[in-house]
Design a protein around this motif. Structure first.
Motif, mmCIF file in Angstrom:
data_model
loop_
_atom_site.group_PDB
_atom_site.id
_atom_site.type_symbol
_atom_site.label_atom_id
_atom_site.label_comp_id
_atom_site.label_asym_id
_atom_site.label_seq_id
_atom_site.Cartn_x
_atom_site.Cartn_y
_atom_site.Cartn_z
ATOM 1 N N ALA B 25 0.867 -1.210 -0.030
ATOM 2 C CA ALA B 25 0.107 0.027 -0.140
ATOM 3 C C ALA B 25 0.923 1.323 -0.071
ATOM 4 C CB ALA B 25 -0.871 0.040 1.291
ATOM 5 N N PRO B 26 1.889 1.347 0.933
ATOM 6 C CA PRO B 26 2.743 2.545 1.006
ATOM 7 C C PRO B 26 3.451 2.503 -0.524
ATOM 8 C CG PRO B 26 3.038 1.288 2.905
ATOM 9 C CD PRO B 26 2.159 0.595 2.091
ATOM 10 N N LEU B 27 3.758 1.580 -0.899
ATOM 11 C CA LEU B 27 4.455 1.694 -2.172
ATOM 12 C C LEU B 27 3.473 2.283 -3.433
ATOM 13 C CD1 LEU B 27 7.282 0.848 -2.684
ATOM 14 C CD2 LEU B 27 6.549 -1.235 -3.871
ATOM 15 N N LEU B 28 2.381 2.001 -3.428
ATOM 16 C CA LEU B 28 1.360 2.338 -4.291
ATOM 17 C C LEU B 28 1.331 3.858 -4.292
ATOM 18 C CD1 LEU B 28 -1.084 -0.824 -4.558
ATOM 19 C CD2 LEU B 28 0.397 -0.059 -6.253
ATOM 20 N N VAL B 31 4.293 5.744 -5.537
ATOM 21 C CA VAL B 31 4.154 5.507 -6.883
ATOM 22 C C VAL B 31 3.063 6.542 -7.501
ATOM 23 C CG1 VAL B 31 3.804 4.383 -8.942
ATOM 24 C CG2 VAL B 31 5.121 3.430 -7.417
ATOM 25 N N TYR B 32 1.837 6.599 -6.713
ATOM 26 C CA TYR B 32 0.815 7.554 -7.102
ATOM 27 C C TYR B 32 1.272 9.112 -7.008
ATOM 28 C CZ TYR B 32 -3.525 10.135 -6.682
ATOM 29 O OH TYR B 32 -4.620 11.175 -6.737
ATOM 30 N N PHE B 42 -2.095 12.892 -13.894
ATOM 31 C CA PHE B 42 -1.019 12.288 -13.877
ATOM 32 C C PHE B 42 0.230 13.478 -14.641
ATOM 33 C CE2 PHE B 42 1.687 10.394 -17.176
ATOM 34 C CZ PHE B 42 2.388 9.205 -16.445
ATOM 35 N N THR B 43 1.278 13.153 -14.111
ATOM 36 C CA THR B 43 2.089 13.818 -14.589
ATOM 37 C C THR B 43 3.808 13.396 -14.519
ATOM 38 O OG1 THR B 43 3.216 16.115 -14.474
ATOM 39 C CG2 THR B 43 2.544 15.284 -12.483
ATOM 40 N N HIS B 230 4.368 15.144 -3.533
ATOM 41 C CA HIS B 230 4.652 14.625 -5.118
ATOM 42 C C HIS B 230 6.184 14.613 -5.303
ATOM 43 C CE1 HIS B 230 0.716 14.938 -5.481
ATOM 44 N NE2 HIS B 230 0.606 16.101 -4.971
ATOM 45 N N GLY B 231 6.866 15.820 -5.020
ATOM 46 C CA GLY B 231 8.373 15.728 -5.183
ATOM 47 C C GLY B 231 9.061 14.746 -4.495
#
Lengths: 478, 264
Positions: B25-28, B31-32, B42-43, B230-231
């Motif tokens: 879950a944290p990995l997803l 990635v998200y 999405f970017t 995000h960054g």
């Protein structure tokens, strides 16, 4: 005849470890150029240590090793023109077969085009053509062994050392490799020094066998010599199956052992204590009255090519091999041709006899209970509710255990009062040994005891043997 | 009737739950966040932004520098130590190995604080040699992680191989270079991966030694502190990529050396 020179000589080699354990002591050996010499002995006999000293991995604490007459005792292994085939191959796992074999040549800065040719040639020799690029772990045990041999012989060593090289292979593979190694030895003309604990392997392959035990050389000779004329009881016992009896020379070319008198071909002085060795295949069983001694068949085991028949005669046990079966309980006569009796002068006159364990778990000999508890003989054992338990806690079956007692001749006393003795018999021989007499007493149990006593007794005197329990040494056999 | 519905497979449930909740879950989420912007669209901007911003690239280079030098120092110190330990016949060998590992059991901030005091006393002020101090601190911290896998591989090395090399004409040095060194490679790689990657991110050491330069770890921290999920996620993902790449490369070498006994 070809001029034979010693390629390697070991002089008074002794290897003692820091803890005082002596792996090899006063070992002397000369090996001729081109010979196939085998060190044979049970594990821990010092054969591998000796090999490692020749290779240079271990340094002897005393003595000298000469290669072509020059001392190399302290030379490091990389400076010796000797290569080794290791017990578990020791191939370099990070190199392919080509690189493994080329390793030694590269150390000598051989040009690459020469290496390619030599590797190709040696791979042909070991029947692995085209295997250059293969990695080690894709090979079977037998193939790895061949690579190990190739890696050693490609350097054209003066001596090739092989440390139980076939030990890890299955029986069929081992037989094949034995013949191939023998062929290779002929083809290459290199001196081979081979270490094994497998007597059959040694007999099959060697020009010369060195039998070792407890760090000492027991005998050196051709396979035929070693088999037919063992130097002592150890060699006889280790090489092939043997019946070994203590006995005495009773006349010219006459020996008594195993409760009977046999003609023999070894001319040993009358009265000498001897050890007689008879190979099971040389024991001839006949009708009860036709043999030298009588006995009763106690067991018959079918071994494929022959039957192994055990005959009990008095207190002695004789193992015979015969193509004819026999019935357990059958009365037989036992005979041995004079040629097949090998007589050795017994250096050690220690009397050895077997004692029994009775129902009450006491040690008994000749109907007399010995004043020593079994628990003190069998290490770590204890008694509980009339049963014996070993160190692991499982019950010991008294019928499955044999206790041998050894006692030195000087520790036995003779007595007039026969009933007082542990066993009774008559004096069948006496020799004056300067300061004492050495007697041989033939007991009622058909065994010969050697007794040293300073008093004079006469031939055929009936005596009892006093054996103090504290002088007895006990060994347990399962 | 099945009275017990409990089978051996059921024992795996807690682990599966853990895996899903705390790894997958944290990995997803990571990635998200890495591939979306503040509006949830999405970017690839986070990715391009990282590689175009001279500041982030500078941090990457500095982190690499710190990590490379630290790894080098650790390797230079650890290999001889591990080699001597593994090949010595000392009876108290395990005790000495323990001494090397023991610092791992002492809280690392305590150790770094002690080091800080020593360095301050030696250098006058920590401000003069921030890079050197950081490398020293990290080497001190990570050394056991380098020694242990190398020690293990060398100890497991079959002594007969060295004897074989000597027997085939190699001197002691040649035997080491041709046999011991290549066969201890899995241990070295294992040690390197356990030092290099933490050294790129462990900014606590820098903080404690008053090195104000950013490394990757501090960079992620600063993004998160500024609520730029995000960054920060993208940088974390990039580091994860480096770990995967490294592990993949190491696998290849370890497969060639099946005898290696590395920890990783």
């Amino acid at each position: 005849m070809e001029h034979m020179t010693n390629i390697i000589e070991l002089k008074h080699i002794t290897k003692t470890y820091e803890d005082g354990f002596s792996a090899v002591s006063d070992f002397n050996l000369e090996v001729k150029k081109g010979e196939f010499v085998t060190f044979l002995g049970p594990s821990g006999c010092g054969k591998t240590t000796t090999l490692r000293m020749i290779a240079g991995f271990d340094l002897p604490t005393e003595g000298e090793i000469l290669l072509n007459g020059k001392p190399i005792t302290e030379l490091p292994p990389n400076k010796r023109p000797i290569n080794t085939v290791f017990q578990r191959y020791a191939l370099f796992p990070h190199m392919n077969i080509y690189e493994n074999i080329a390793f030694g040549l590269r150390q000598k800065r051989t040009p690459e085009n020469v290496i390619v040719k030599k590797v190709k040639k040696v791979l042909e020799l070991v029947d692995l053509e085209g295997f250059e690029k293969r990695s080690i772990d894709t090979l079977s045990g037998g193939q790895q062994q061949r690579v190990a041999i190739a890696r050693a012989v490609v350097n054209e060593p003066q001596i090739l050392l092989l440390d139980e090289p076939l030990g890890a292979l299955d029986l069929k593979m081992r037989k094949e490799m034995q013949l191939e190694l023998k062929e290779m030895h002929k083809e290459l003309g290199i001196t081979f020094i081979y270490v094994t604990h497998d007597q059959e392997e040694a007999l099959t392959m060697s020009d010369k066998i060195v039998v070792m035990a407890e760090g000492k050389m027991q005998q050196i000779g051709t396979p035929e010599d070693i088999y037919n004329e063992p130097a002592n009881a150890f060699v006889a016992d280790f090489i092939g199956d043997s019946n070994i009896f203590n006995g005495i020379m009773t006349g010219k070319l006459k020996a008594r052992f195993c409760g009977g008198e046999f003609a023999c071909v070894d001319d040993v002085e009358e009265g000498t204590h001897i050890t007689a060795v008879v190979r099971p295949e040389d024991v001839i069983l006949s009708a009860p009255d036709k043999g030298r001694i009588r006995g009763i068949v106690s067991s018959v085991i079918f071994k494929g090519m022959h039957y192994e028949i055990t005959v009990e005669s008095g207190k002695n046990e004789i193992v015979a091999q015969s193509v004819h079966s026999a019935a357990v309980g059958q009365h037989v006569g036992v005979h041995v041709d004079p040629d097949n009796i090998h007589i050795m002068i017994a250096e050690d006159h220690t009397n050895i006899f077997a004692a029994e364990i009775n129902k009450n778990n006491e040690l008994e000999y000749n109907g007399t209970v010995l004043d020593i508890p079994l628990t003190s003989i069998i290490k770590g054992s204890r008694e509980e509710d009339g049963s014996l338990f070993d160190a692991a806690g499982s019950e010991i079956d008294r019928k499955k255990i044999r206790i041998k007692i050894s006692i030195r001749p000087q520790d036995i006393e003779l007595t007039d009062d026969q009933e007082e003795g542990l066993v009774q018999g008559y004096i069948s021989n006496l020799i004056y040994k300067g300061d004492h007499y050495s007697y041989v007493i033939h007991t009622d149990l058909e065994q010969d005891f050697v007794v040293d006593d300073e008093y004079l007794w006469n031939m055929d005197d009936q005596v009892g043997l006093l054996m103090p329990v504290e002088k007895m040494v006990f060994t347990v056999k399962k | 009737m099945h009275r017990y519905m409990f089978s051996r497979k059921s024992l795996g449930i807690p682990y599966a739950l853990f895996l899903v909740l705390f790894v997958m879950a944290p990995l997803l989420v990571l990635v998200y966040f890495a591939f979306t912007n503040g509006q949830g669209e999405f970017t690839l901007q986070n990715l391009t932004g990282f590689f175009t911003d001279p500041n982030t690239l500078g941090t990457l280079c500095y982190s690499f520098g710190i990590a490379a030098v630290t790894t080098g120092v650790c390797l230079l110190l650890a290999y001889p130590a591990a080699y001597i330990l593994a090949t010595s016949r000392l009876k108290a060998k395990s005790v000495i190995v323990l001494l090397f590992i023991m610092p791992m059991w002492i809280n690392f901030s305590l150790r770094i604080t002690a080091l800080k005091e020593i360095l301050t006393w030696l250098e006058g002020s920590l401000a003069y040699h921030p890079f050197l101090n950081t490398v020293l601190g990290m080497s001190y911290d990570f050394l056991p992680f380098m020694i242990l896998p190398i020690y293990t591989t060398i100890s497991k090395l079959d002594g007969a191989l060295l004897e074989a090399a000597r027997d085939l004409g190699a001197g002691e040095l040649q035997a080491f270079l041709k046999v011991t060194l290549p066969l201890s490679l899995p241990g070295i790689l294992s040690g390197v991966s356990m030092v290099f990657l933490p050294a790129m991110t462990n900014y606590v050491v820098l903080d404690m030694l008053y090195n104000s330069t950013y490394i990757m770890g501090s960079l992620i921290g600063s993004y998160f502190a500024a609520y730029n999920w995000h960054g920060g996620s993208m940088i974390a993902l990039l580091l994860l990529g480096i770990v995967c790449l490294f592990t993949f490369m190491t696998r290849g070498i370890e497969e060639e050396n099946t005898r290696g006994g590395a920890l990783l």
